[in-house]
Design a protein around this motif. Structure first.
Motif, PDB file in Angstrom:
ATOM      1  N   ILE A 135     -28.613 -17.913 -33.730  1.00 44.37           N
ATOM      2  CA  ILE A 135     -29.477 -17.924 -35.238  1.00 44.37           C
ATOM      3  C   ILE A 135     -30.928 -17.912 -34.692  1.00 44.37           C
ATOM      4  CG2 ILE A 135     -29.934 -19.306 -37.105  1.00 44.37           C
ATOM      5  CD1 ILE A 135     -27.117 -20.627 -36.362  1.00 44.37           C
ATOM      6  N   ILE A 136     -31.567 -16.802 -35.375  1.00 45.67           N
ATOM      7  CA  ILE A 136     -32.707 -16.788 -35.786  1.00 45.67           C
ATOM      8  C   ILE A 136     -33.452 -16.814 -36.947  1.00 45.67           C
ATOM      9  CG2 ILE A 136     -34.938 -15.204 -35.229  1.00 45.67           C
ATOM     10  CD1 ILE A 136     -33.215 -15.424 -32.694  1.00 45.67           C
ATOM     11  N   GLY A 137     -34.270 -17.905 -37.177  1.00 40.21           N
ATOM     12  CA  GLY A 137     -34.935 -18.174 -38.386  1.00 40.21           C
ATOM     13  C   GLY A 137     -36.467 -18.517 -38.558  1.00 40.21           C
ATOM     14  N   ALA A 138     -37.010 -18.083 -39.684  1.00 39.71           N
ATOM     15  CA  ALA A 138     -38.558 -18.800 -39.698  1.00 39.71           C
ATOM     16  C   ALA A 138     -38.368 -19.582 -40.906  1.00 39.71           C
ATOM     17  CB  ALA A 138     -39.256 -17.431 -40.308  1.00 39.71           C
ATOM     18  N   THR A 139     -39.392 -20.359 -40.869  1.00 38.14           N
ATOM     19  CA  THR A 139     -39.309 -21.454 -41.770  1.00 38.14           C
ATOM     20  C   THR A 139     -41.041 -21.812 -42.236  1.00 38.14           C
ATOM     21  OG1 THR A 139     -38.762 -24.124 -42.311  1.00 38.14           O
ATOM     22  CG2 THR A 139     -39.569 -23.535 -40.066  1.00 38.14           C
ATOM     23  N   SER A 140     -41.072 -22.349 -43.351  1.00 41.16           N
ATOM     24  CA  SER A 140     -42.170 -22.817 -43.897  1.00 41.16           C
ATOM     25  C   SER A 140     -42.611 -24.251 -43.800  1.00 41.16           C
ATOM     26  CB  SER A 140     -42.778 -22.144 -45.308  1.00 41.16           C
ATOM     27  OG  SER A 140     -41.746 -22.435 -46.132  1.00 41.16           O
ATOM     28  N   GLY A 141     -41.454 -24.850 -43.344  1.00 46.23           N
ATOM     29  CA  GLY A 141     -41.489 -26.408 -43.078  1.00 46.23           C
ATOM     30  C   GLY A 141     -39.912 -26.933 -43.112  1.00 46.23           C
ATOM     31  N   ASP A 142     -39.392 -26.830 -44.122  1.00 45.68           N
ATOM     32  CA  ASP A 142     -38.227 -27.579 -44.261  1.00 45.68           C
ATOM     33  C   ASP A 142     -36.717 -26.636 -44.106  1.00 45.68           C
ATOM     34  OD1 ASP A 142     -39.260 -29.811 -45.507  1.00 45.68           O
ATOM     35  OD2 ASP A 142     -38.917 -29.079 -47.732  1.00 45.68           O
ATOM     36  N   THR A 143     -36.713 -25.595 -44.134  1.00 47.02           N
ATOM     37  CA  THR A 143     -35.508 -24.690 -43.758  1.00 47.02           C
ATOM     38  C   THR A 143     -35.458 -25.057 -42.264  1.00 47.02           C
ATOM     39  OG1 THR A 143     -35.467 -23.062 -45.408  1.00 47.02           O
ATOM     40  CG2 THR A 143     -34.479 -22.551 -43.547  1.00 47.02           C
ATOM     41  N   GLY A 144     -36.165 -24.916 -41.484  1.00 45.32           N
ATOM     42  CA  GLY A 144     -36.153 -25.296 -39.952  1.00 45.32           C
ATOM     43  C   GLY A 144     -35.425 -26.336 -39.442  1.00 45.32           C
ATOM     44  N   SER A 145     -35.926 -27.637 -39.814  1.00 49.25           N
ATOM     45  CA  SER A 145     -35.439 -28.973 -39.601  1.00 49.25           C
ATOM     46  C   SER A 145     -33.926 -28.875 -40.281  1.00 49.25           C
ATOM     47  CB  SER A 145     -36.456 -29.944 -40.139  1.00 49.25           C
ATOM     48  OG  SER A 145     -36.529 -29.899 -41.489  1.00 49.25           O
ATOM     49  N   ALA A 146     -33.843 -28.422 -41.315  1.00 47.46           N
ATOM     50  CA  ALA A 146     -32.434 -28.691 -42.104  1.00 47.46           C
ATOM     51  C   ALA A 146     -31.497 -27.703 -41.143  1.00 47.46           C
ATOM     52  CB  ALA A 146     -32.530 -28.236 -43.417  1.00 47.46           C
ATOM     53  N   ALA A 147     -31.890 -26.521 -40.717  1.00 51.43           N
ATOM     54  CA  ALA A 147     -30.850 -25.695 -39.891  1.00 51.43           C
ATOM     55  C   ALA A 147     -30.616 -26.245 -38.379  1.00 51.43           C
ATOM     56  CB  ALA A 147     -31.714 -24.131 -39.881  1.00 51.43           C
ATOM     57  N   ILE A 148     -31.672 -26.583 -38.083  1.00 53.45           N
ATOM     58  CA  ILE A 148     -31.464 -27.282 -36.731  1.00 53.45           C
ATOM     59  C   ILE A 148     -30.689 -28.635 -36.796  1.00 53.45           C
ATOM     60  CG2 ILE A 148     -32.805 -28.860 -34.981  1.00 53.45           C
ATOM     61  CD1 ILE A 148     -35.070 -26.857 -35.501  1.00 53.45           C
ATOM     62  N   HIS A 149     -30.662 -29.355 -37.633  1.00 49.65           N
ATOM     63  CA  HIS A 149     -29.716 -30.440 -37.954  1.00 49.65           C
ATOM     64  C   HIS A 149     -28.457 -30.017 -38.431  1.00 49.65           C
ATOM     65  CE1 HIS A 149     -32.500 -34.242 -37.311  1.00 49.65           C
ATOM     66  NE2 HIS A 149     -33.399 -33.176 -37.477  1.00 49.65           N
ATOM     67  N   GLY A 150     -28.587 -28.878 -39.019  1.00 45.01           N
ATOM     68  CA  GLY A 150     -27.112 -28.507 -39.284  1.00 45.01           C
ATOM     69  C   GLY A 150     -26.123 -27.795 -38.117  1.00 45.01           C
ATOM     70  N   VAL A 151     -26.909 -27.385 -37.034  1.00 47.69           N
ATOM     71  CA  VAL A 151     -26.093 -26.866 -35.846  1.00 47.69           C
ATOM     72  C   VAL A 151     -26.290 -27.332 -34.735  1.00 47.69           C
ATOM     73  CG1 VAL A 151     -26.108 -24.704 -37.042  1.00 47.69           C
ATOM     74  CG2 VAL A 151     -27.976 -25.113 -35.290  1.00 47.69           C
ATOM     75  N   ARG A 152     -27.238 -28.464 -34.616  1.00 49.56           N
ATOM     76  CA  ARG A 152     -27.497 -29.134 -33.281  1.00 49.56           C
ATOM     77  C   ARG A 152     -26.262 -29.355 -32.421  1.00 49.56           C
ATOM     78  NH1 ARG A 152     -30.702 -34.478 -33.936  1.00 49.56           N
ATOM     79  NH2 ARG A 152     -30.507 -34.766 -31.700  1.00 49.56           N
ATOM     80  N   GLY A 153     -26.160 -29.064 -31.351  1.00 48.94           N
ATOM     81  CA  GLY A 153     -24.798 -29.676 -30.534  1.00 48.94           C
ATOM     82  C   GLY A 153     -23.691 -28.703 -30.708  1.00 48.94           C
ATOM     83  N   LYS A 154     -23.571 -27.926 -31.937  1.00 47.64           N
ATOM     84  CA  LYS A 154     -22.357 -27.234 -32.065  1.00 47.64           C
ATOM     85  C   LYS A 154     -22.164 -26.474 -31.216  1.00 47.64           C
ATOM     86  CE  LYS A 154     -22.384 -27.869 -37.249  1.00 47.64           C
ATOM     87  NZ  LYS A 154     -21.231 -29.171 -36.983  1.00 47.64           N
ATOM     88  N   SER A 155     -20.687 -25.976 -30.802  1.00 51.62           N
ATOM     89  CA  SER A 155     -20.543 -25.276 -29.755  1.00 51.62           C
ATOM     90  C   SER A 155     -20.566 -23.595 -30.144  1.00 51.62           C
ATOM     91  CB  SER A 155     -19.108 -25.502 -29.342  1.00 51.62           C
ATOM     92  OG  SER A 155     -17.940 -25.151 -30.581  1.00 51.62           O
ATOM     93  N   GLY A 156     -20.875 -22.722 -29.179  1.00 50.58           N
ATOM     94  CA  GLY A 156     -20.815 -21.423 -29.552  1.00 50.58           C
ATOM     95  C   GLY A 156     -22.069 -20.861 -30.197  1.00 50.58           C
ATOM     96  N   ILE A 157     -23.190 -21.889 -30.366  1.00 52.15           N
ATOM     97  CA  ILE A 157     -24.455 -21.374 -31.210  1.00 52.15           C
ATOM     98  C   ILE A 157     -25.560 -21.941 -30.530  1.00 52.15           C
ATOM     99  CG2 ILE A 157     -25.633 -21.990 -33.521  1.00 52.15           C
ATOM    100  CD1 ILE A 157     -22.763 -22.787 -34.710  1.00 52.15           C
TER     101      ILE A 157
END
Length: 459
Positions: A135-157
């Motif tokens: 996953i490649i993403g750019a954030t102005s603040g909130d998207t990044g942390s929400a995306a990270i917490h959505g996929v942290r530790g998930k297999s294959g990502i």
């Protein structure tokens, strides 16, 4: 349900294909071929449902040919298991306005509503189809942390998040950089959010690179993000009206990327009784200028106390433009080329009148933002974050408005303290956030630098 590109160069895709593709291979954004329609009887029934059951009802027609009900249900249920409020997105009466609180997820921002679902969806599709996703993403603040917490530790990502160096709030930065899972890679770019978004699009438009490294998107260019956000418009309306199909409400939406308000537009097109969509911006006002004057032209990004809206190129606007131009992919391509080459484009007076049948727009100054936080706190004791304050200021003087609260005020403690003279504490679950170890790399704001980082990391 099939999905097509706003630029007309992609054969119709399934929901799963659209989610995994992210940005369309022709450079456009993916949208459904049609929208399901909701009648009065359905609205009454939906108004009685829990948030999770409502989400299943809203999402089902968009995915039903691709994800069985038995699989979709746990994806949705689990997405909202970590929210701290039973209502998920509670509606709160504050003085003369109603606040739809969207910040009760793991990172205290509205992005959690979509990204907790998207993280589960990615993992499900990878288990079903095999392979990996980067996953490649750019954030102005909130998207990044929400995306990270959505996929942290998930297999294959693996996830690479770009944020503008020293241009997000301290809490926003820490919510990203304190996540030390091996699959999380934080990059601070020496530029602004628009630079980051341009890099992400450049990497996705390099089709050989995208295919080799199996790139996926979590920014609101990913259709599943928009789909999940449609749900809370139906929820807010139901809580405000009791499910009466004859009663309309308006929504005031603080937005920089157009994704949040575009979800409201889609809800309205599906049949939700929405009167007006009030587009609220800070002084980075490309969107409000378009709604008021029909001109979409880039300016210089100016730092503000509502940094998540410090944007001059709105990623999701192209989806609405596609509808406005009667789904003419060539017309959209022409506008986007004009934007790239000349810095902007305009629509006809007739098209502007069409825009104004749905949208109002207000650009809110820094002084107005602070005054709104101060006034609401003084009158009711309720604390607004500066982004939500932009939406509340834009709705001033109107009746029957639901204002979307996009972040917890503790994420922007400096602005709140400036307005109220009081500190806002982080929730107990985040009390140690500012003392945790961090990991982040500062890189130039160039596609070449980010490509090299991805290649090096995944080698």
């Amino acid at each position: 349900m099939r999905y097509i590109s706003t630029r007309g160069g992609v054969a119709p895709l399934s929901f799963s294909e659209a989610v995994m593709m992210g940005l369309a291979t022709d450079g456009g954004l993916l949208v459904p071929e049609r929208l399901p329609q909701v009648d009065g009887a359905t609205l009454r029934r939906w108004a009685k449902l829990s948030y999770q059951e409502l989400a299943l009802e809203v999402m089902r027609p968009f995915v039903e040919e691709d994800i069985p009900e038995a699989d979709l249900r746990p994806l949705v249920i689990n997405a909202y298991a970590k929210f701290e409020h039973d209502e998920i997105t509670p509606l709160v009466k504050v003085g003369d306005v109603q606040i739809l609180e969207l910040f009760h997820g793991p990172t205290l921002a509205f992005k959690d509503v979509a990204l907790q679902f998207l993280g589960n969806l990615f993992e499900y599709l990878l288990e079903k189809q095999g392979g990996r996703l980067n996953i490649i993403g750019a954030t102005s603040g909130d998207t990044g942390s929400a995306a990270i917490h959505g996929v942290r530790g998930k297999s294959g990502i693996d996830i690479f998040i770009l944020h503008p160096h020293q241009r997000v709030s301290p809490v926003q930065e820490r919510q990203m950089t304190t996540v030390l899972d091996d699959n999380v890679h934080n990059i601070a770019i020496e530029g602004n959010f628009d630079d980051g978004q341009a890099i992400v699009k450049a990497l996705f438009n390099d089709l050989a690179f995208k295919e080799k490294y199996h790139l996926g998107a979590v920014n609101s260019i990913n259709w599943a993000r928009i789909l999940a956000q449609i749900v809370y418009y139906f929820r807010g309306w139901a809580r405000a009206t009791g499910g009466n199909p004859e009663q309309k409400v308006s929504f005031s939406v603080p937005t920089g990327n157009f994704g949040d308000i575009y979800a409201g537009y889609l809800a309205r097109q599906m049949g939700l009784p929405v009167d007006r969509l009030i587009l609220a911006t800070n002084r980075n006002d490309i969107l409000s200028r378009f709604v008021l004057h029909g001109s979409y032209s880039k300016g210089v990004v100016e730092p503000t106390i509502s940094p998540s809206m410090d944007i001059q190129i709105s990623s999701n606007f192209e989806r609405y433009l596609f509808d406005l131009l009667e789904r003419d992919g060539d017309g959209v391509k022409g506008c986007m080329a004009e934007l790239a080459e000349q810095g902007g484009f305009s629509v006809s007076a007739e098209k502007l009148a069409q825009v104004r049948t749905i949208f109002d727009a207000v650009a809110v100054s820094e002084a107005q933002t602070l005054e709104t936080i101060t006034r609401v706190h003084r009158e009711s004791g309720y604390v607004l974050d500066p982004h939500t304050a932009v939406g509340v200021a834009a709705a001033a003087g109107r009746q029957g408005v639901i204002c979307l609260a996009t972040a917890h005020p503790a994420k922007f403690a400096d602005a709140v303290r400036q307005a109220t003279g009081e500190a806002v504490a982080l929730p107990p679950s985040m009390q140690d956030l500012m003392t945790l170890p961090t990991r982040c790399e500062v890189l130039p704001a160039t596609a070449a630098a980010i490509k090299a980082k991805v290649e090096q990391t995944l080698a």
